[in-house]
Write a protein that holds these residues in place. Sequence first.
Motif, PDB file in Angstrom:
ATOM      1  N   LEU A 257      43.444  67.692  -9.183  1.00  0.00           N
ATOM      2  CA  LEU A 257      42.901  66.467 -11.264  1.00  0.00           C
ATOM      3  C   LEU A 257      42.344  64.952  -9.597  1.00  0.00           C
ATOM      4  CD1 LEU A 257      45.441  66.047 -13.217  1.00  0.00           C
ATOM      5  CD2 LEU A 257      43.097  67.421 -13.662  1.00  0.00           C
TER       6      LEU A 257
ATOM      7  N   ARG B  33      48.347  70.138  -8.721  1.00  0.00           N
ATOM      8  CA  ARG B  33      47.827  69.807 -10.653  1.00  0.00           C
ATOM      9  C   ARG B  33      47.108  68.602 -10.114  1.00  0.00           C
ATOM     10  NH1 ARG B  33      53.223  73.106 -12.644  1.00  0.00           N
ATOM     11  NH2 ARG B  33      51.693  75.224 -12.259  1.00  0.00           N
TER      12      ARG B  33
ATOM     13  N   PHE C  23      48.723  59.284 -17.659  1.00  0.00           N
ATOM     14  CA  PHE C  23      48.957  60.299 -17.709  1.00  0.00           C
ATOM     15  C   PHE C  23      49.004  61.853 -17.680  1.00  0.00           C
ATOM     16  CE2 PHE C  23      45.902  56.967 -19.624  1.00  0.00           C
ATOM     17  CZ  PHE C  23      46.578  55.931 -20.362  1.00  0.00           C
ATOM     18  N   PHE C  24      48.549  61.202 -16.580  1.00  0.00           N
ATOM     19  CA  PHE C  24      49.398  63.625 -16.105  1.00  0.00           C
ATOM     20  C   PHE C  24      50.388  63.802 -15.669  1.00  0.00           C
ATOM     21  CE2 PHE C  24      49.384  66.713 -13.224  1.00  0.00           C
ATOM     22  CZ  PHE C  24      49.403  67.680 -13.759  1.00  0.00           C
TER      23      PHE C  24
ATOM     24  N   LEU D   1      44.538  56.757 -14.012  1.00  0.00           N
ATOM     25  CA  LEU D   1      44.488  57.891 -15.287  1.00  0.00           C
ATOM     26  C   LEU D   1      45.721  59.089 -14.760  1.00  0.00           C
ATOM     27  CD1 LEU D   1      40.426  58.040 -16.670  1.00  0.00           C
ATOM     28  CD2 LEU D   1      42.545  55.920 -17.405  1.00  0.00           C
TER      29      LEU D   1
ATOM     30  N   ASP E 236      52.985  60.424 -15.462  1.00  0.00           N
ATOM     31  CA  ASP E 236      53.404  60.204 -16.828  1.00  0.00           C
ATOM     32  C   ASP E 236      54.675  58.470 -15.812  1.00  0.00           C
ATOM     33  OD1 ASP E 236      52.922  60.927 -18.766  1.00  0.00           O
ATOM     34  OD2 ASP E 236      54.600  62.817 -18.543  1.00  0.00           O
TER      35      ASP E 236
ATOM     36  N   MET F 244      40.189  54.385  -9.808  1.00  0.00           N
ATOM     37  CA  MET F 244      40.038  54.538 -11.478  1.00  0.00           C
ATOM     38  C   MET F 244      40.539  56.332 -12.444  1.00  0.00           C
ATOM     39  SD  MET F 244      37.381  53.601 -13.954  1.00  0.00           S
ATOM     40  CE  MET F 244      36.897  51.848 -13.675  1.00  0.00           C
TER      41      MET F 244
ATOM     42  N   LEU G 235      39.813  54.814 -19.533  1.00  0.00           N
ATOM     43  CA  LEU G 235      39.242  55.783 -21.150  1.00  0.00           C
ATOM     44  C   LEU G 235      38.622  55.276 -21.720  1.00  0.00           C
ATOM     45  CD1 LEU G 235      43.598  54.682 -22.270  1.00  0.00           C
ATOM     46  CD2 LEU G 235      41.929  57.284 -21.335  1.00  0.00           C
TER      47      LEU G 235
END
Lengths: 439, 173
Positions: free
Chosen positions: B23, B19, B123-124, B119, B126, B115, B151
Amino acid sequence: MDSRDLTQALRDATEDLTPRDGFAGDVVAGGRRRRRRNRVAMASAVVGTAAVAAIAMTGPTPLSAPPAPGASQQTEPSRDWRMSYQGGEHVDDPLRVTEIIEAWTTGLRTGRPANQNGTFDDRPGDPHVYWAGDTINGYGEAAIVMEVVRLSPDDERILTGVVATPPNTTAPRLLGLQLDGPGEQGQFVLPDNRTVVAVARPGTELWLSREITYTDEGSQRHWMPYEATDGVIVQDLYDNSNKLNVRLVAGAEPTPENMDPDRIRPLVMTGRDAVPTARGLPWDRTVDLGANDAASSVGDRFDASAEFTKALRDSGQLDPWSYQERRSPWLVMARVQDGVLMIGEHQELDEAAYVYVAMPRGDGGYDVRRAGTTDHSLPVAVRLPDNGGYVVAAFGEELTYRTGWDGAWSAPFRDAGLLPPEATHVQAGDHFLDLANAK
Amino acid sequence: MRDAEFTDFVTHRSPTLLRSAYLLCGGDHAAAEDLLQEVLERVFPRWRRIRDNPEAYVRAALVNAATNRWRHRSRRVTEAPLAIDVPAPPVAGPEQHILTHDLVVRALATLPTRMRAVLVLRFFDDLSAADTAAVLRCGVGTVKSQTSRGLARLREHLTPSATATTGAADGQP
């Protein structure tokens, strides 16, 4: 979207993903293959090192004598692991090895490609064929030869050379030489300008980057790791690669943060045309659009050339593995609210020469950006912040501007100028530029 | 024993790692699977040295490999979508939900590789800013600024009227 939304969206978007059936089995099988290759390579290296130790114990030579008290414990060149390692599919062929040694000896004796002054004539040992094998992409056979050279009574090093048959000839010749220090050396580009042969300890990796990629965010390099399975890496630079822009780095994966010049393994070019082409503009002057006012003394004058070079170096726009401090041969400088704006050029290695704009920030630093290549960026036009107008430059040209499609052209001026914010078009020699396109 | 441990790790952790890879690869499933397989195969001979915390090691290797892969690809083709403001269906339903996810992944794909990696790690996966900095071998300040800018750029892309720019050609001053 806040960060919690993003986290949720990313998790939702991936929750159904699963590896294909048999994925784990494929991975383990592939991993085993890699481990097997590494073990074969490491075993060869260990056997080689053991052989050197045995020789040193049974037949002491001046080089293998125990070090004097207080002397450096650094490995002596003759005991270096490379001097006992052998790799490549042809290294056991006595006929080939004899030819290779002959080519090495002849090359050093005749000073071709180096040693015209006899710098490497004091060689206390024998030449050692470290690797002899086939290269890829059809260049043919090549060999790496090493020998200890004594540069002075207390300076012995390993000299490494590449032996191969040049194009349109039939016999192998010594084509390139490299001396140790700093670190182990022995990296060559063969005369086809695309085959790289580089010495590396078996089982270790060298990182190779074929070119610099320029983006709006700065320069980047794509690094590929290559594992030395036979004491060397042999790689093809591809048809469209420029050998002068290649970088080879030892150790961990190169990043701008861990850039260390000592880890860069310089490549010896054995072919012709090994000099970068200068692609900059044929300009050699500095135009000062009010950066140094008339009242300032010579001693206080703003050293734009040094400042511009520093701004580029600090900007992260340039390639850390290629950076060489050089001054832009031309500059345009103009006073703006936060300091002095500078426009100049910089070329890295054999890449294009780019025009860079260094815009001063309030904190004493600069925001640097590329404004195009020098081959199709004329005239240079930069929009100043806060509706401050434009700086335009076209060295050697007569420039003029107007403030609308129906406006009259201004009185001509030469080389560069500071234009008012209402300017709309610039004519510079044969070039016409709509200032709406100014960056 | 070592092989069994590694096999167990691959079997159980591959879905999660896939996963992340997906991304990092901008939503390309096949590329993500190839990338993960390559990274895991390279990890296998080093398993003994890293088995105390293999997931962190693999994750870092995955990010580095993805960054390199995308640098390589970006040299040859521009794969960022030219427009991502797909019109929303007139009535919001389950398909709208899926569309939103798709848009987020596609918007993520338009970001520069590092970048995007910041992210994904923050944010994925953690990770803290410090852990993210360690993975990317950069400063915490860089992570924070990249997070903030990333963001902001995602928000720009995801506003209804946003369209991705094609970028001005180099050489035009």
